[in-house]
Design a protein around this motif. Structure first.
Motif, PDB file in Angstrom:
ATOM      1  N   ARG A 157       0.851  -1.181   0.000  1.00 25.35           N
ATOM      2  CA  ARG A 157       0.000   0.000   0.000  1.00 25.35           C
ATOM      3  C   ARG A 157       0.889   1.233   0.000  1.00 25.35           C
ATOM      4  N   ARG A 158       0.535   2.232  -0.804  1.00 18.57           N
ATOM      5  CA  ARG A 158       1.305   3.479  -0.845  1.00 18.57           C
ATOM      6  C   ARG A 158       0.386   4.619  -1.283  1.00 18.57           C
ATOM      7  N   PRO A 159       0.790   5.879  -1.037  1.00 20.96           N
ATOM      8  CA  PRO A 159      -0.038   7.013  -1.473  1.00 20.96           C
ATOM      9  C   PRO A 159      -0.262   6.987  -2.986  1.00 20.96           C
ATOM     10  N   ALA A 160      -1.431   7.445  -3.397  1.00 21.81           N
ATOM     11  CA  ALA A 160      -1.807   7.385  -4.814  1.00 21.81           C
ATOM     12  C   ALA A 160      -0.918   8.272  -5.670  1.00 21.81           C
ATOM     13  N   SER A 161      -0.274   9.264  -5.094  1.00 23.83           N
ATOM     14  CA  SER A 161       0.548  10.187  -5.878  1.00 23.83           C
ATOM     15  C   SER A 161       1.890   9.582  -6.280  1.00 23.83           C
ATOM     16  N   GLN A 162       2.313   8.504  -5.621  1.00 21.62           N
ATOM     17  CA  GLN A 162       3.632   7.930  -5.916  1.00 21.62           C
ATOM     18  C   GLN A 162       3.602   7.116  -7.200  1.00 21.62           C
ATOM     19  N   ARG A 163       4.683   7.292  -7.990  1.00 22.05           N
ATOM     20  CA  ARG A 163       4.795   6.552  -9.256  1.00 22.05           C
ATOM     21  C   ARG A 163       6.152   5.877  -9.267  1.00 22.05           C
ATOM     22  N   ARG A 164       6.204   4.645  -8.859  1.00 19.09           N
ATOM     23  CA  ARG A 164       7.442   3.870  -8.914  1.00 19.09           C
ATOM     24  C   ARG A 164       7.094   2.400  -9.016  1.00 19.09           C
ATOM     25  N   LYS A 165       8.107   1.584  -9.250  1.00 22.14           N
ATOM     26  CA  LYS A 165       7.867   0.148  -9.428  1.00 22.14           C
ATOM     27  C   LYS A 165       7.416  -0.489  -8.108  1.00 22.14           C
ATOM     28  N   TRP A 166       6.597  -1.502  -8.250  1.00 16.84           N
ATOM     29  CA  TRP A 166       6.142  -2.237  -7.076  1.00 16.84           C
ATOM     30  C   TRP A 166       7.162  -3.322  -6.748  1.00 16.84           C
ATOM     31  N   ARG A 167       7.321  -3.586  -5.465  1.00 13.10           N
ATOM     32  CA  ARG A 167       8.210  -4.653  -5.008  1.00 13.10           C
ATOM     33  C   ARG A 167       7.611  -5.997  -5.417  1.00 13.10           C
ATOM     34  N   ARG A 168       8.412  -6.920  -5.889  1.00  9.89           N
ATOM     35  CA  ARG A 168       7.900  -8.219  -6.319  1.00  9.89           C
ATOM     36  C   ARG A 168       8.222  -9.315  -5.322  1.00  9.89           C
ATOM     37  N   LEU A 169       9.030  -8.980  -4.272  1.00  7.73           N
ATOM     38  CA  LEU A 169       9.387  -9.964  -3.252  1.00  7.73           C
ATOM     39  C   LEU A 169       8.687  -9.598  -1.948  1.00  7.73           C
ATOM     40  N   CYS A 170       8.196 -10.616  -1.222  1.00 10.69           N
ATOM     41  CA  CYS A 170       7.355 -10.341  -0.053  1.00 10.69           C
ATOM     42  C   CYS A 170       8.132  -9.919   1.191  1.00 10.69           C
ATOM     43  N   GLY A 171       9.416 -10.223   1.284  1.00  9.81           N
ATOM     44  CA  GLY A 171      10.147  -9.843   2.490  1.00  9.81           C
ATOM     45  C   GLY A 171      11.646 -10.008   2.330  1.00  9.81           C
ATOM     46  N   GLU A 172      12.366  -9.805   3.450  1.00 13.52           N
ATOM     47  CA  GLU A 172      13.826  -9.864   3.433  1.00 13.52           C
ATOM     48  C   GLU A 172      14.344 -11.274   3.152  1.00 13.52           C
ATOM     49  N   GLU A 173      13.650 -12.291   3.660  1.00 12.88           N
ATOM     50  CA  GLU A 173      14.119 -13.663   3.444  1.00 12.88           C
ATOM     51  C   GLU A 173      14.070 -14.032   1.965  1.00 12.88           C
ATOM     52  N   CYS A 174      12.967 -13.691   1.309  1.00 15.83           N
ATOM     53  CA  CYS A 174      12.855 -13.991  -0.124  1.00 15.83           C
ATOM     54  C   CYS A 174      13.860 -13.164  -0.922  1.00 15.83           C
ATOM     55  N   SER A 175      14.097 -11.922  -0.488  1.00 10.75           N
ATOM     56  CA  SER A 175      15.055 -11.057  -1.171  1.00 10.75           C
ATOM     57  C   SER A 175      16.469 -11.628  -1.064  1.00 10.75           C
TER      58      SER A 175
END
Length: 195
Positions: A157-175
């Motif tokens: 979830r993020r403010p509607a005004s932000q325009r950037r890529k969405w994270r595709r990994l759910c957390g630090e372990e997967c990263s």
């Protein structure tokens, strides 16, 4: 210019003729016309302010010079003598940055109004993006989709005004696991090229 001990000699202030005239004018205004003249505005050395060395007698001037040299040579923390500061009040030229926790203070009335407006918000437009779906809800965008490492569904979830890529990994372990896998593949390719 240096004294016998090798310390720089502080010279007394020499006022220009104009500054001297201003001093006598201030004295005349005070004595003859009962006016208040701020001492801090008497110019010295071409600057606005008061020279602190003008008020001390010659003996104390010499003692201070000796103390400055002694303190520079022998760094003794003498609790009996308070540390002198510069006339401006500064202690050092460069103050190191202060690292402190960041606290965000929000007016409770503003936060309550925002929460009430967000609770009444209806679901807005929705569209597919690479790897998930974005839905606008009030002032926020919500992305939901599977993690590319473990496959588990998660939401961002993020403010509607932000325009950037969405994270595709759910957390630090997967990263971390993704990084290890990429490093293994890279080293495997390097070894294959070397052979």
């Amino acid at each position: 210019m240096y004294d016998d001990n090798g310390a720089p000699i502080q010279r007394r202030t020499h006022l220009t003729d104009e500054a001297e005239e201003l001093r006598y004018l201030a004295l005349e205004l005070e004595t003859d016309h009962d006016a208040y003249v701020s001492r801090g505005r008497a110019p010295w050395r071409g600057l606005s302010g008061h020279d602190p060395l003008d008020d001390i007698p010659d003996e104390e001037f010499g003692e201070r010079q000796w103390e400055d040299w002694h303190d520079g040579m022998y760094d003794e923390g003498d609790p009996e003598r308070p540390r002198r500061r510069r006339p401006s009040g500064r202690e050092v030229d460069i103050v190191p940055p202060v690292v402190a926790p960041v606290t965000v203070r929000v007016d409770p009335a503003i936060a309550a109004a925002f929460a009430a407006r967000q609770a009444e918000a209806t679901e807005g437009p929705s569209w597919e993006v690479d790897g998930g779906r974005v839905t606008v809800v009030g002032d926020f965008k919500e992305w939901s989709g599977p993690c590319i490492e473990c496959g588990q569904e998660f939401t961002q979830r993020r403010p509607a005004s932000q325009r950037r890529k969405w994270r595709r990994l759910c957390g630090e372990e997967c990263s971390a696991e993704r990084r290890r896998t990429a490093n293994r593949e890279r080293m495997r390719a390097v070894r294959a090229d070397a052979a």
